[in-house]
Design a protein around this motif. Structure first.
Motif, PDB file in Angstrom:
ATOM      1  N   ILE A   1       0.828  -1.202   0.000  1.00  0.00           N
ATOM      2  CA  ILE A   1       0.000   0.000   0.000  1.00  0.00           C
ATOM      3  C   ILE A   1       0.865   1.256   0.000  1.00  0.00           C
ATOM      4  CG2 ILE A   1      -1.623   1.346   1.407  1.00  0.00           C
ATOM      5  CD1 ILE A   1      -2.904  -1.357   2.197  1.00  0.00           C
ATOM      6  N   THR A   2       1.949   1.230   0.777  1.00  0.00           N
ATOM      7  CA  THR A   2       2.858   2.377   0.807  1.00  0.00           C
ATOM      8  C   THR A   2       3.457   2.649  -0.562  1.00  0.00           C
ATOM      9  OG1 THR A   2       3.401   2.017   3.144  1.00  0.00           O
ATOM     10  CG2 THR A   2       4.965   3.300   1.845  1.00  0.00           C
ATOM     11  N   GLN A   3       3.814   1.597  -1.277  1.00  0.00           N
ATOM     12  CA  GLN A   3       4.371   1.771  -2.618  1.00  0.00           C
ATOM     13  C   GLN A   3       3.355   2.418  -3.557  1.00  0.00           C
ATOM     14  OE1 GLN A   3       5.822  -2.050  -3.931  1.00  0.00           O
ATOM     15  NE2 GLN A   3       7.518  -2.092  -2.443  1.00  0.00           N
ATOM     16  N   LEU A   4       2.107   1.995  -3.465  1.00  0.00           N
ATOM     17  CA  LEU A   4       1.063   2.599  -4.291  1.00  0.00           C
ATOM     18  C   LEU A   4       0.847   4.066  -3.905  1.00  0.00           C
ATOM     19  CD1 LEU A   4      -1.557  -0.305  -4.432  1.00  0.00           C
ATOM     20  CD2 LEU A   4      -0.353   0.697  -6.388  1.00  0.00           C
ATOM     21  N   GLU A   5       0.874   4.346  -2.607  1.00  0.00           N
ATOM     22  CA  GLU A   5       0.706   5.732  -2.146  1.00  0.00           C
ATOM     23  C   GLU A   5       1.835   6.615  -2.668  1.00  0.00           C
ATOM     24  OE1 GLU A   5      -1.628   5.030   2.107  1.00  0.00           O
ATOM     25  OE2 GLU A   5       0.564   4.980   2.046  1.00  0.00           O
ATOM     26  N   ASN A   6       3.048   6.098  -2.672  1.00  0.00           N
ATOM     27  CA  ASN A   6       4.191   6.866  -3.190  1.00  0.00           C
ATOM     28  C   ASN A   6       4.057   7.106  -4.689  1.00  0.00           C
ATOM     29  OD1 ASN A   6       5.395   7.038  -0.664  1.00  0.00           O
ATOM     30  ND2 ASN A   6       6.609   5.173  -0.942  1.00  0.00           N
ATOM     31  N   ALA A   7       3.585   6.085  -5.395  1.00  0.00           N
ATOM     32  CA  ALA A   7       3.382   6.238  -6.839  1.00  0.00           C
ATOM     33  C   ALA A   7       2.294   7.264  -7.133  1.00  0.00           C
ATOM     34  CB  ALA A   7       3.016   4.892  -7.459  1.00  0.00           C
ATOM     35  N   LEU A   8       1.300   7.328  -6.265  1.00  0.00           N
ATOM     36  CA  LEU A   8       0.190   8.262  -6.464  1.00  0.00           C
ATOM     37  C   LEU A   8       0.651   9.717  -6.378  1.00  0.00           C
ATOM     38  CD1 LEU A   8      -2.897   8.626  -6.813  1.00  0.00           C
ATOM     39  CD2 LEU A   8      -3.088   8.519  -4.317  1.00  0.00           C
ATOM     40  N   LYS A   9       1.648   9.978  -5.551  1.00  0.00           N
ATOM     41  CA  LYS A   9       2.118  11.349  -5.353  1.00  0.00           C
ATOM     42  C   LYS A   9       2.599  11.992  -6.653  1.00  0.00           C
ATOM     43  CE  LYS A   9       3.576  10.473  -0.573  1.00  0.00           C
ATOM     44  NZ  LYS A   9       4.740  10.329   0.351  1.00  0.00           N
ATOM     45  N   ASN A  10       3.151  11.202  -7.552  1.00  0.00           N
ATOM     46  CA  ASN A  10       3.701  11.740  -8.794  1.00  0.00           C
ATOM     47  C   ASN A  10       2.817  11.460 -10.006  1.00  0.00           C
ATOM     48  OD1 ASN A  10       6.124  12.634  -7.486  1.00  0.00           O
ATOM     49  ND2 ASN A  10       6.827  10.495  -7.475  1.00  0.00           N
ATOM     50  N   ALA A  11       1.632  10.906  -9.754  1.00  0.00           N
ATOM     51  CA  ALA A  11       0.743  10.542 -10.861  1.00  0.00           C
ATOM     52  C   ALA A  11      -0.233  11.665 -11.167  1.00  0.00           C
ATOM     53  CB  ALA A  11      -0.021   9.270 -10.509  1.00  0.00           C
ATOM     54  N   SER A  12      -0.764  11.625 -12.363  1.00  0.00           N
ATOM     55  CA  SER A  12      -1.778  12.608 -12.775  1.00  0.00           C
ATOM     56  C   SER A  12      -2.687  11.969 -13.818  1.00  0.00           C
ATOM     57  CB  SER A  12      -1.123  13.865 -13.357  1.00  0.00           C
ATOM     58  OG  SER A  12      -0.354  13.538 -14.508  1.00  0.00           O
ATOM     59  N   GLY A  13      -3.816  12.615 -14.052  1.00  0.00           N
ATOM     60  CA  GLY A  13      -4.727  12.161 -15.088  1.00  0.00           C
ATOM     61  C   GLY A  13      -5.220  10.748 -14.894  1.00  0.00           C
ATOM     62  N   ALA A  14      -5.243   9.982 -15.986  1.00  0.00           N
ATOM     63  CA  ALA A  14      -5.765   8.621 -15.964  1.00  0.00           C
ATOM     64  C   ALA A  14      -4.940   7.711 -15.055  1.00  0.00           C
ATOM     65  CB  ALA A  14      -5.798   8.054 -17.382  1.00  0.00           C
ATOM     66  N   GLU A  15      -3.637   7.953 -14.982  1.00  0.00           N
ATOM     67  CA  GLU A  15      -2.773   7.134 -14.135  1.00  0.00           C
ATOM     68  C   GLU A  15      -3.100   7.350 -12.664  1.00  0.00           C
ATOM     69  OE1 GLU A  15       0.402   4.490 -13.030  1.00  0.00           O
ATOM     70  OE2 GLU A  15      -0.990   4.740 -14.707  1.00  0.00           O
ATOM     71  N   LYS A  16      -3.357   8.579 -12.289  1.00  0.00           N
ATOM     72  CA  LYS A  16      -3.730   8.895 -10.904  1.00  0.00           C
ATOM     73  C   LYS A  16      -5.027   8.188 -10.528  1.00  0.00           C
ATOM     74  CE  LYS A  16      -4.690  12.809  -7.828  1.00  0.00           C
ATOM     75  NZ  LYS A  16      -4.753  14.292  -7.718  1.00  0.00           N
ATOM     76  N   LEU A  17      -6.001   8.240 -11.427  1.00  0.00           N
ATOM     77  CA  LEU A  17      -7.289   7.608 -11.174  1.00  0.00           C
ATOM     78  C   LEU A  17      -7.141   6.091 -11.059  1.00  0.00           C
ATOM     79  CD1 LEU A  17     -10.219   8.530 -10.802  1.00  0.00           C
ATOM     80  CD2 LEU A  17     -10.565   8.181 -13.251  1.00  0.00           C
ATOM     81  N   ARG A  18      -6.278   5.519 -11.895  1.00  0.00           N
ATOM     82  CA  ARG A  18      -6.048   4.072 -11.840  1.00  0.00           C
ATOM     83  C   ARG A  18      -5.463   3.660 -10.496  1.00  0.00           C
ATOM     84  NH1 ARG A  18      -2.255   0.547 -11.802  1.00  0.00           N
ATOM     85  NH2 ARG A  18      -0.589   2.113 -11.954  1.00  0.00           N
ATOM     86  N   ILE A  19      -4.490   4.423 -10.012  1.00  0.00           N
ATOM     87  CA  ILE A  19      -3.863   4.088  -8.727  1.00  0.00           C
ATOM     88  C   ILE A  19      -4.847   4.277  -7.578  1.00  0.00           C
ATOM     89  CG2 ILE A  19      -2.006   4.666  -7.125  1.00  0.00           C
ATOM     90  CD1 ILE A  19      -0.330   5.518  -9.542  1.00  0.00           C
ATOM     91  N   GLN A  20      -5.670   5.314  -7.648  1.00  0.00           N
ATOM     92  CA  GLN A  20      -6.683   5.519  -6.606  1.00  0.00           C
ATOM     93  C   GLN A  20      -7.651   4.348  -6.550  1.00  0.00           C
ATOM     94  OE1 GLN A  20      -8.095   9.357  -7.940  1.00  0.00           O
ATOM     95  NE2 GLN A  20      -6.990  10.445  -6.313  1.00  0.00           N
TER      96      GLN A  20
END
Length: 283
Positions: free
Chosen positions: A72-91
């Motif tokens: 979960i921490t790894q996904l949260e870290n990835a979310l910090k730098n994501a935007s657009g469709a990628e951000k929504l996918r990680i959420q």
């Protein structure tokens, strides 16, 4: 390993006991109550504390295994730098992760963020339902009011998109009654739902629980019996019905309902609790 039905029943016992000891709302669930001014919508309580996704995530991860928490921490870290469709996918992935480990509070915040990004009825209803699951399942007196407020806001958004939807009205009604304000408005919403749909399971279950809180066990019996006409294998409804019969002094009916709840739950903890109650009733 407990199955989902067993977990629901055990959790229901905790919720019921909490309701019996909670804020008195006597008189709020009378079917003929029309005067919404009978109970002030102003609260003498302070405003709910603000809680953040970060704090909820940290406390929830502390209860997980190290490997799950790290995922979960790894996904949260990835979310910090994501935007657009990628951000929504990680959420969405994070929301599902929290669902998988049965931690609704952090997941609810992600469903809320998804609804903000894609504002449609289904997303807002999902967020409201998850916040409801979170506030009903927590004993944290600081976090609970804030979770209730988030549920209210999500259901309001859903209702704006589909004003006549009964699921959104029911969720909002339950959240109002459990919140610091508007308990009477919540009861009126639930009564409006059952007026339109007399066999609505969620609304009848909620009105039954609120009737228990106000000591109106006869009204609660009617609500739970209605629920059982639609879902006869629901151990939660049988348990609540048994508790009401017991409070009304209808011992044989209580024993029957407790026995049914025990059979459907098939959980050792539930069996021990019910057997003790039945023993008391037979004395």
């Amino acid at each position: 390993m407990l199955n989902r039905k067993q977990i629901v029943v055990i959790g229901s016992i905790v919720i019921l006991m909490g309701l019996l000891l909670s804020l008195d709302i006597k008189g709020l669930v009378k079917d003929d109550e029309q005067n919404t001014g009978a109970v002030s919508n102003e609260s003498s309580h302070s405003e709910p504390a603000t809680i953040s996704l970060e704090s909820i995530s940290q406390s929830s991860k502390a209860t997980l295994s190290a490997s799950l928490a790290e995922q979960i921490t790894q996904l949260e870290n990835a979310l910090k730098n994501a935007s657009g469709a990628e951000k929504l996918r990680i959420q969405r992935e994070l929301a599902q992760k929290w669902d998988d480990v049965n931690k609704p509070a952090p997941g609810a915040f992600y469903y809320e963020e998804i609804a903000k990004a894609e504002s449609n009825f289904d997303n807002w209803l999902k967020a409201g339902d998850k916040f409801t699951e979170a506030y009903q399942g927590t004993t944290d007196s600081i976090a609970q009011p804030a979770l209730v407020e988030h549920a209210q806001n999500a259901y309001k958004k859903a209702s704006e998109l589909q004003p006549n939807n009964l699921d959104a009205k029911t969720g909002l009604g339950v959240a109002y009654v459990n919140g610091l304000k508007n308990p009477m408005e919540g009861i009126q919403l639930l009564l409006a739902v059952v007026k339109e749909d007399p066999s609505n399971i969620k609304a009848n279950m909620s009105l039954g629980l609120f009737s228990i809180r106000s000591g109106q066990y006869d009204k609660a019996v009617d609500r739970f019996k209605m629920v059982l006409t639609k879902t006869p294998d629901d151990p939660e409804a049988w348990f609540y019905l048994a508790s009401c019969y017991s409070s009304l002094g209808q011992k044989q009916d209580a024993i029957m309902a407790y026995t049914k709840a025990k059979e459907l739950a098939a959980d050792p903890g539930m069996t021990q609790f019910v057997d003790r109650e039945i023993e008391k009733l037979r004395k």
